[in-house]
Design an enzyme around this catalytic site. Sequence first.
Site, PDB file in Angstrom:
ATOM      1  N   ASP A 125       0.845  -1.203   0.000  1.00 47.64           N
ATOM      2  CA  ASP A 125       0.000   0.000   0.000  1.00 47.64           C
ATOM      3  C   ASP A 125       0.871   1.241   0.000  1.00 47.64           C
ATOM      4  O   ASP A 125       1.258   1.719   1.048  1.00 47.64           O
ATOM      5  CB  ASP A 125      -0.916  -0.020   1.229  1.00 47.64           C
ATOM      6  CG  ASP A 125      -1.837   1.186   1.303  1.00 47.64           C
ATOM      7  OD1 ASP A 125      -1.951   1.907   0.309  1.00 47.64           O
ATOM      8  OD2 ASP A 125      -2.437   1.401   2.378  1.00 47.64           O
ATOM      9  N   GLU A 159      -2.343  10.490  -0.392  1.00 49.68           N
ATOM     10  CA  GLU A 159      -3.612   9.741  -0.476  1.00 49.68           C
ATOM     11  C   GLU A 159      -4.053   9.318   0.908  1.00 49.68           C
ATOM     12  O   GLU A 159      -5.228   9.371   1.265  1.00 49.68           O
ATOM     13  CB  GLU A 159      -3.441   8.512  -1.381  1.00 49.68           C
ATOM     14  CG  GLU A 159      -4.741   7.727  -1.624  1.00 49.68           C
ATOM     15  CD  GLU A 159      -5.050   6.631  -0.605  1.00 49.68           C
ATOM     16  OE1 GLU A 159      -6.143   6.058  -0.668  1.00 49.68           O
ATOM     17  OE2 GLU A 159      -4.197   6.338   0.271  1.00 49.68           O
ATOM     18  N   GLU A 160      -3.069   8.888   1.709  1.00 46.86           N
ATOM     19  CA  GLU A 160      -3.380   8.343   3.036  1.00 46.86           C
ATOM     20  C   GLU A 160      -3.969   9.381   3.977  1.00 46.86           C
ATOM     21  O   GLU A 160      -4.538   9.042   5.001  1.00 46.86           O
ATOM     22  CB  GLU A 160      -2.119   7.730   3.665  1.00 46.86           C
ATOM     23  CG  GLU A 160      -1.523   6.560   2.874  1.00 46.86           C
ATOM     24  CD  GLU A 160      -2.375   5.293   2.917  1.00 46.86           C
ATOM     25  OE1 GLU A 160      -3.474   5.328   3.502  1.00 46.86           O
ATOM     26  OE2 GLU A 160      -1.929   4.283   2.354  1.00 46.86           O
ATOM     27  N   ASP A 188      -4.513   0.713  -6.575  1.00 36.17           N
ATOM     28  CA  ASP A 188      -4.156   0.918  -5.173  1.00 36.17           C
ATOM     29  C   ASP A 188      -4.245  -0.435  -4.470  1.00 36.17           C
ATOM     30  O   ASP A 188      -5.342  -0.962  -4.279  1.00 36.17           O
ATOM     31  CB  ASP A 188      -5.142   1.936  -4.565  1.00 36.17           C
ATOM     32  CG  ASP A 188      -4.771   2.332  -3.134  1.00 36.17           C
ATOM     33  OD1 ASP A 188      -3.776   1.812  -2.609  1.00 36.17           O
ATOM     34  OD2 ASP A 188      -5.503   3.161  -2.552  1.00 36.17           O
ATOM     35  N   HIS A 288      -1.224  -0.973   6.580  1.00 38.79           N
ATOM     36  CA  HIS A 288      -0.890   0.215   7.378  1.00 38.79           C
ATOM     37  C   HIS A 288       0.005  -0.107   8.588  1.00 38.79           C
ATOM     38  O   HIS A 288      -0.044   0.593   9.603  1.00 38.79           O
ATOM     39  CB  HIS A 288      -2.169   0.958   7.829  1.00 38.79           C
ATOM     40  CG  HIS A 288      -2.802   1.737   6.707  1.00 38.79           C
ATOM     41  ND1 HIS A 288      -3.846   2.599   6.872  1.00 38.79           N
ATOM     42  CD2 HIS A 288      -2.496   1.781   5.388  1.00 38.79           C
ATOM     43  CE1 HIS A 288      -4.175   3.138   5.702  1.00 38.79           C
ATOM     44  NE2 HIS A 288      -3.368   2.647   4.790  1.00 38.79           N
TER      45      HIS A 288
END
Length: 416
Positions: A125, A159-160, A188, A288
């Site tokens: 990611d 983006e996060e 993504d 994450h």
Amino acid sequence: MRSLWTMGMAAILAIPLAFTAPSASAAVPPDISLTAVKAHLTQLQSIATANGGNRAHGRPGYLASANYVKGLLDGAGFTTTLQSFTYGGATGYNVVADWPGGDPNDILMVGAHLDSVTAGPGINDNGSGSAAILETALEVSRQSLAPTKHLRFAWWGAEELGLRGSQAYVNSLSATERAKVKGYYNFDMVGSPNAGYFVYDGDNSDGVGSGPGPAGSAQLEATLQAYFTSIGVATRGTDFDGRSDYGPFIAVGIPAGGTFTGAEGVKTSAQATLWGGTSGQAFDPCYHRACDTTANISDTALNRNADAIAYAVWTTATATPPTIVWQDTFETSTGWTTNPSGTDTATSGQWERGVPQATTSSGAKQLGTTVSAHGSNSSTADFLRVKVVGSTTTQVFQQLGAASNPWSRPASTTSR
Ligand code: PHI
Ligand code: ZN
């Protein structure tokens, strides 16, 4: 050869008719090298390791990632821009890379977010999508691809933190420039270790969550779907829930598509039967987290998705529109023979152009300029049929009447 026009009596229809020749075949899509894609992931991992373990917005690992991508694209002949924006008191960057040529008014964009969260290096990611579209872009260059559409690749920042880079990019386009972007493919998380094979549900065939994407999204979905079908891999839809960078594009009416191999969601037993892997476990258990490293990748998923990306880019960008060999808009009589065999029982409505009246009911309901209209008494007894009459007779077109609009409405929402 004679031709025939017939029409029933209750309705008046005017339907543009066109016959097209098969389009020229598109260039053959390449097999993207998994080794090359993984080499980019190794570089992104090294960048994170050298910069405090992440590639997050506002951290040095992000700009180093952007410069890595930009350097390769510059060397391959792309025209690149490092677009900066500000978010949360820090400067963010998008890398935008244009491949010279193609129709400047018909742009296909392909994007992936390049930033990680602060917790880790962000290799699945979204090093995965970033590396896969990077290698696809480099292959465009190696093959000196001359697409009909203009091709533009983008790597998004932040983006996060809420799709900040892609939003800044879409905001930066004038209405005129936006209208030239005819499609956007987003990638993504395409190498999840416990992968699923999801394609964005552009036509809302799943009927869950958000509705369909802008018109054209269904075609982008169908193109990606066609690749997975060709390699015998089943796919499932994933809703346009706004969790990735297609969001700002569909918000302004740009059709979008893309693939996804899953994040924190847990694989069901039905999905494990379909795709293998482990049910009851997340598609990406390191989502994450610090463990989203180069070890957190399914080579099979990454390889299939990289090839799907190239297939979609080649198919969409190099398809030539069909050649119109004959057309009739029925705005004027071009001399068709009506009812040549004398079997039509209609007493009116033959070879008439529909001229509907403007109607209003708390606002305009129909413009007086509409080229097609129906009466509430229209039915399948009303038709436009085109037949080629010779030694044999072939019906080549039929449109039946109906007391409803022939185009589909968005699915209605229900309330309790
Ligand atoms: N963009 C999210 C994860 C995610 C990717 C969710 C793709 C949905 C889809 I479709 C993140 O980066 O956390
Ligand atoms: Zn993420």
